[in-house]
Design an enzyme around this catalytic site. Sequence first.
Site, PDB file in Angstrom:
ATOM      1  N   ALA A  24      75.198  -1.250 -12.981  1.00 29.34           N
ATOM      2  CA  ALA A  24      74.114  -2.243 -12.938  1.00 29.34           C
ATOM      3  C   ALA A  24      73.281  -2.088 -14.193  1.00 29.34           C
ATOM      4  N   GLU A  25      72.555  -3.124 -14.517  1.00 27.57           N
ATOM      5  CA  GLU A  25      71.385  -2.969 -15.373  1.00 27.57           C
ATOM      6  C   GLU A  25      70.318  -2.473 -14.414  1.00 27.57           C
TER       7      GLU A  25
ATOM      8  N   THR B 227      69.338  -0.596  -3.840  1.00 27.22           N
ATOM      9  CA  THR B 227      68.030   0.013  -4.021  1.00 27.22           C
ATOM     10  C   THR B 227      67.052  -0.399  -2.916  1.00 27.22           C
ATOM     11  N   ASP B 228      66.047   0.437  -2.691  1.00 24.28           N
ATOM     12  CA  ASP B 228      64.992   0.068  -1.726  1.00 24.28           C
ATOM     13  C   ASP B 228      64.105  -1.055  -2.268  1.00 24.28           C
ATOM     14  N   GLU B 229      64.208  -1.332  -3.579  1.00 25.29           N
ATOM     15  CA  GLU B 229      63.334  -2.361  -4.170  1.00 25.29           C
ATOM     16  C   GLU B 229      63.639  -3.760  -3.653  1.00 25.29           C
TER      17      GLU B 229
ATOM     18  N   THR C  98      67.944  -9.423  -8.663  1.00 31.17           N
ATOM     19  CA  THR C  98      69.401  -9.490  -8.860  1.00 31.17           C
ATOM     20  C   THR C  98      70.114  -8.478  -7.963  1.00 31.17           C
ATOM     21  N   LYS C  99      69.479  -7.332  -7.710  1.00 37.64           N
ATOM     22  CA  LYS C  99      70.089  -6.375  -6.767  1.00 37.64           C
ATOM     23  C   LYS C  99      70.093  -6.970  -5.358  1.00 37.64           C
TER      24      LYS C  99
ATOM     25  N   ASN D 168      63.894   6.184  -5.115  1.00 39.90           N
ATOM     26  CA  ASN D 168      63.930   6.671  -6.508  1.00 39.90           C
ATOM     27  C   ASN D 168      64.616   8.027  -6.638  1.00 39.90           C
TER      28      ASN D 168
ATOM     29  N   LYS E  68      63.488   6.435 -18.012  1.00 41.72           N
ATOM     30  CA  LYS E  68      62.959   6.479 -16.658  1.00 41.72           C
ATOM     31  C   LYS E  68      61.768   7.438 -16.579  1.00 41.72           C
TER      32      LYS E  68
ATOM     33  N   PRO F 249      62.170  11.747 -16.519  1.00 40.36           N
ATOM     34  CA  PRO F 249      62.680  12.298 -17.792  1.00 40.36           C
ATOM     35  C   PRO F 249      61.860  11.877 -18.999  1.00 40.36           C
TER      36      PRO F 249
ATOM     37  N   ASN G 131      52.452   8.416  -8.672  1.00 41.05           N
ATOM     38  CA  ASN G 131      52.850   8.674 -10.064  1.00 41.05           C
ATOM     39  C   ASN G 131      51.900   9.658 -10.738  1.00 41.05           C
TER      40      ASN G 131
ATOM     41  N   ALA H  27      54.030  -5.417 -15.553  1.00 41.64           N
ATOM     42  CA  ALA H  27      53.768  -6.715 -14.909  1.00 41.64           C
ATOM     43  C   ALA H  27      54.399  -6.736 -13.522  1.00 41.64           C
TER      44      ALA H  27
HETATM   45  P1  NAD Z   1      72.012   3.781 -15.098  1.00 42.97           P
HETATM   46  O1  NAD Z   1      71.325   2.704 -15.828  1.00 42.97           O
HETATM   47  O2  NAD Z   1      71.736   5.205 -15.419  1.00 42.97           O
HETATM   48  O3  NAD Z   1      73.599   3.593 -15.243  1.00 42.97           O
HETATM   49  C1  NAD Z   1      74.208   2.336 -15.136  1.00 42.97           C
HETATM   50  C2  NAD Z   1      75.618   2.438 -15.697  1.00 42.97           C
HETATM   51  O4  NAD Z   1      76.246   1.156 -15.522  1.00 42.97           O
HETATM   52  C3  NAD Z   1      75.658   2.752 -17.196  1.00 42.97           C
HETATM   53  O5  NAD Z   1      76.611   3.750 -17.466  1.00 42.97           O
HETATM   54  C4  NAD Z   1      76.062   1.422 -17.836  1.00 42.97           C
HETATM   55  O6  NAD Z   1      76.813   1.568 -19.027  1.00 42.97           O
HETATM   56  C5  NAD Z   1      76.921   0.815 -16.723  1.00 42.97           C
HETATM   57  N1  NAD Z   1      77.006  -0.645 -16.839  1.00 42.97           N
HETATM   58  C6  NAD Z   1      75.992  -1.518 -17.117  1.00 42.97           C
HETATM   59  N2  NAD Z   1      76.482  -2.765 -17.177  1.00 42.97           N
HETATM   60  C7  NAD Z   1      77.816  -2.687 -16.912  1.00 42.97           C
HETATM   61  C8  NAD Z   1      78.866  -3.625 -16.817  1.00 42.97           C
HETATM   62  N3  NAD Z   1      78.655  -4.935 -17.021  1.00 42.97           N
HETATM   63  N4  NAD Z   1      80.116  -3.189 -16.504  1.00 42.97           N
HETATM   64  C9  NAD Z   1      80.342  -1.864 -16.303  1.00 42.97           C
HETATM   65  N5  NAD Z   1      79.398  -0.923 -16.415  1.00 42.97           N
HETATM   66  C10 NAD Z   1      78.146  -1.323 -16.698  1.00 42.97           C
HETATM   67  O7  NAD Z   1      71.750   3.482 -13.553  1.00 42.97           O
HETATM   68  P2  NAD Z   1      71.532   4.500 -12.347  1.00 42.97           P
HETATM   69  O8  NAD Z   1      70.110   4.882 -12.280  1.00 42.97           O
HETATM   70  O9  NAD Z   1      72.591   5.526 -12.371  1.00 42.97           O
HETATM   71  O10 NAD Z   1      71.804   3.495 -11.124  1.00 42.97           O
HETATM   72  C11 NAD Z   1      73.113   3.342 -10.603  1.00 42.97           C
HETATM   73  C12 NAD Z   1      73.067   2.381  -9.428  1.00 42.97           C
HETATM   74  O11 NAD Z   1      72.195   2.892  -8.429  1.00 42.97           O
HETATM   75  C13 NAD Z   1      72.525   0.995  -9.773  1.00 42.97           C
HETATM   76  O12 NAD Z   1      73.264   0.054  -9.038  1.00 42.97           O
HETATM   77  C14 NAD Z   1      71.090   1.023  -9.305  1.00 42.97           C
HETATM   78  O13 NAD Z   1      70.646  -0.262  -8.943  1.00 42.97           O
HETATM   79  C15 NAD Z   1      71.203   1.929  -8.093  1.00 42.97           C
HETATM   80  N6  NAD Z   1      70.011   2.692  -7.714  1.00 42.97           N
HETATM   81  C16 NAD Z   1      69.361   3.456  -8.631  1.00 42.97           C
HETATM   82  C17 NAD Z   1      68.282   4.228  -8.243  1.00 42.97           C
HETATM   83  C18 NAD Z   1      67.536   5.128  -9.232  1.00 42.97           C
HETATM   84  O14 NAD Z   1      66.516   5.710  -8.859  1.00 42.97           O
HETATM   85  N7  NAD Z   1      67.996   5.286 -10.448  1.00 42.97           N
HETATM   86  C19 NAD Z   1      67.855   4.200  -6.906  1.00 42.97           C
HETATM   87  C20 NAD Z   1      68.533   3.385  -5.996  1.00 42.97           C
HETATM   88  C21 NAD Z   1      69.619   2.652  -6.408  1.00 42.97           C
HETATM   89  O1  DAU Z   2      63.348   2.590  -5.994  1.00 39.99           O
HETATM   90  C1  DAU Z   2      64.607   2.662  -6.588  1.00 39.99           C
HETATM   91  C2  DAU Z   2      64.516   2.238  -8.039  1.00 39.99           C
HETATM   92  O2  DAU Z   2      63.879   3.309  -8.731  1.00 39.99           O
HETATM   93  C3  DAU Z   2      65.868   1.924  -8.660  1.00 39.99           C
HETATM   94  O3  DAU Z   2      66.408   0.792  -8.030  1.00 39.99           O
HETATM   95  C4  DAU Z   2      65.755   1.664 -10.165  1.00 39.99           C
HETATM   96  O4  DAU Z   2      67.021   1.504 -10.736  1.00 39.99           O
HETATM   97  C5  DAU Z   2      65.053   2.850 -10.812  1.00 39.99           C
HETATM   98  O5  DAU Z   2      64.853   2.601 -12.184  1.00 39.99           O
HETATM   99  C6  DAU Z   2      63.718   3.120 -10.120  1.00 39.99           C
HETATM  100  O6  DAU Z   2      62.797   2.022 -10.364  1.00 39.99           O
HETATM  101  P1  DAU Z   2      61.249   2.283 -10.749  1.00 39.99           P
HETATM  102  O7  DAU Z   2      60.773   1.100 -11.464  1.00 39.99           O
HETATM  103  O8  DAU Z   2      60.513   2.778  -9.553  1.00 39.99           O
HETATM  104  O9  DAU Z   2      61.476   3.568 -11.729  1.00 39.99           O
HETATM  105  P2  DAU Z   2      60.820   3.976 -13.136  1.00 39.99           P
HETATM  106  O10 DAU Z   2      61.362   5.333 -13.449  1.00 39.99           O
HETATM  107  O11 DAU Z   2      60.946   2.925 -14.156  1.00 39.99           O
HETATM  108  O12 DAU Z   2      59.273   4.114 -12.765  1.00 39.99           O
HETATM  109  C7  DAU Z   2      58.824   4.924 -11.683  1.00 39.99           C
HETATM  110  C8  DAU Z   2      57.327   4.695 -11.549  1.00 39.99           C
HETATM  111  O13 DAU Z   2      56.661   5.266 -12.674  1.00 39.99           O
HETATM  112  C9  DAU Z   2      56.920   3.235 -11.518  1.00 39.99           C
HETATM  113  O14 DAU Z   2      55.819   3.091 -10.641  1.00 39.99           O
HETATM  114  C10 DAU Z   2      56.475   2.949 -12.971  1.00 39.99           C
HETATM  115  C11 DAU Z   2      55.903   4.273 -13.403  1.00 39.99           C
HETATM  116  N1  DAU Z   2      56.041   4.627 -14.832  1.00 39.99           N
HETATM  117  C12 DAU Z   2      57.254   4.482 -15.431  1.00 39.99           C
HETATM  118  C13 DAU Z   2      57.420   4.852 -16.751  1.00 39.99           C
HETATM  119  C14 DAU Z   2      58.749   4.688 -17.445  1.00 39.99           C
HETATM  120  C15 DAU Z   2      54.942   5.162 -15.517  1.00 39.99           C
HETATM  121  O15 DAU Z   2      53.838   5.306 -14.946  1.00 39.99           O
HETATM  122  N2  DAU Z   2      55.105   5.547 -16.820  1.00 39.99           N
HETATM  123  C16 DAU Z   2      56.307   5.403 -17.472  1.00 39.99           C
HETATM  124  O16 DAU Z   2      56.385   5.779 -18.667  1.00 39.99           O
END
Ligand code: NAD
Ligand code: DAU
Length: 341
Positions: free
Chosen positions: A80-81, A121-123, A151-152, A177, A187, A190, A247, A272
Site C-alpha cells: 500500500a501507499e 488499518t483501524d483508520e 482508499t484503505k 499503529n 513515521k 522512528p 503523542n 490537516a
Molecule cells: P510501508 O509503507 O512500510 O510498506 C509498503 C510497501 O508496499 C513498500 O515496500 C512499497 O514499496 C510497497 N508498495 C507500494 N506500492 C506498491 C505497488 N503498487 N505494488 C507493490 N508494492 C508496492 O507500509 P507498512 O507500514 O508496512 O504497511 C503495510 C500494510 O499494513 C499497509 O497495507 C498498511 O495500510 C497496513 N497497516 C499499517 C499500519 C502501520 O502502523 N504501519 C497499521 C495498520 C495497517
Molecule cells: O492506525 C494505523 C495507521 O497508523 C496505519 O494505517 C498507517 O499506515 C500508519 O502510517 C499509521 O498512521 P498515523 O498517521 O497514525 O501514523 P504516523 O506515524 O504518521 O503518525 C502517528 C501520530 O503522530 C499522528 O497523530 C501524527 C503524529 N506525528 C507524526 C509525525 C510523522 C507527529 O506528531 N509528528 C511527526 O513528525
Amino acid sequence: MSSLLCTGGAGFIGSNFVRMVLAETDDSVTVLDALTYASNTASLDGLDPHRFQLVPGSVCDHDLVDELVARHDIVVHFAAESHNDNSLADPSPFVKTNLVGTYELLEAVRRHGKRYHHISTDEVYGDLELDDPARFTESTPYNPSSPYSSTKAGSDLLVRAWVRSFGVQGTISNCSNNYGPYQHVEKFIPRQITNVLTGVRPRLYGAGANVRDWIHVADHNAAVLRILEDGAIGETYLIGADGEVSNRTVVELILDLMGQPADAYDHVTDRAGHDLRYAIDSTKLRTELGWRPSYRDFEAGLAATIDWYRTHENWWRPVKEATEAKYAAAGETTTSPAASR
Ligand code: NAD
Ligand code: DAU
C-alpha cells in the site's frame, strides 16, 4: 507446507512478516514489491534463497499478478501507499495502489481460487473523542478521514464484495499503529528517534494530544498468522494490544529513554484533518482465535526499538535527509505550544 505470495514485503510490516514466516513455519515466501521510496531491500537481507524470492513489480500489473497468484497457495496483501501526510500532498498513488492494486489481486485470486488475506488499518473507522468510552469493533461503521484511510476503506469494501459476490476465500484484519524495527523514518516513532540520534529536536504535530493505540509489529504479524491458520472465511478481525498513548507522552518517553530533557521537542504545523484518537477492541481475535500480544510493556518495546535504530544506522541514514526535506517542502514549520492548543 504452503507457498505464500506476500505483497509489499520490502516494507515495514511485510518484511517483519516474511522473517516471522521463514523462522516459524515451513512455508516459502515470494515478495511482490514495487520497491517504492518506502521499501528497503536491506530489510530482507540474509533470507534463505531456497524458501524466499523477491519479485520487483507492482500489484497493479495485471499479467504479473496473474502469473504470481497462479503459482502460490495464499496471498497476503500488505502492499500500500501507507503514509497519511503523503496522501495529503498527492493522493494519486494511493488511489492507484490501494484501490486498483487490490482489485487486480482480488480478480486474480478469484480466477485461480486462492486464499486471500487483506491487511488493513483501524483508520477506516475514523476517529474517537479523547473521553469516548467506546473503542472500534468489527461492527463500527466506516468513516475514514484522509485520502490514505479512504482508499484503505475502499479496498476493504472491495474484499467484502468479492467474498460475497464471487465466493473469494478472503479474510480482513484492521490493525492499530505498529512500531518496531525496519519502520521508515517518515513515521512518527522512528522519525523522532532518528531526529535525536542526528541532533535534531523531535517534532510534535499541534499540541500532541492525539492518541494512537500502539502495537509491536511482531504482535500484529503473529495475529495475521493465527488468522491464516484458523480465521473464518469472510470475517474481519481487529488487531490491537490495548496500547493507547498520547503523542506528547510518546515523545517525552523517547527523550527520557535517550537521556534528553523531557521538554526538548518542538511543536510544528498540525496535520490537516488530523484524526484525534484511535482505539481497538480486539475481543473477537482474542476469544475466537486465542491471540494475545507478547509485547505488553510499551516502554520496554520502545527502548528495544531505540536500540535497533541506534545499531542500524546504515539501514536508515541514506533516506533520513530526503525524508526531512520532504517535510520541509510540505511547509512544516515550528509553532508555539500556545498556538498549538
Ligand atoms: P510501508 O509503507 O512500510 O510498506 C509498503 C510497501 O508496499 C513498500 O515496500 C512499497 O514499496 C510497497 N508498495 C507500494 N506500492 C506498491 C505497488 N503498487 N505494488 C507493490 N508494492 C508496492 O507500509 P507498512 O507500514 O508496512 O504497511 C503495510 C500494510 O499494513 C499497509 O497495507 C498498511 O495500510 C497496513 N497497516 C499499517 C499500519 C502501520 O502502523 N504501519 C497499521 C495498520 C495497517
Ligand atoms: O492506525 C494505523 C495507521 O497508523 C496505519 O494505517 C498507517 O499506515 C500508519 O502510517 C499509521 O498512521 P498515523 O498517521 O497514525 O501514523 P504516523 O506515524 O504518521 O503518525 C502517528 C501520530 O503522530 C499522528 O497523530 C501524527 C503524529 N506525528 C507524526 C509525525 C510523522 C507527529 O506528531 N509528528 C511527526 O513528525
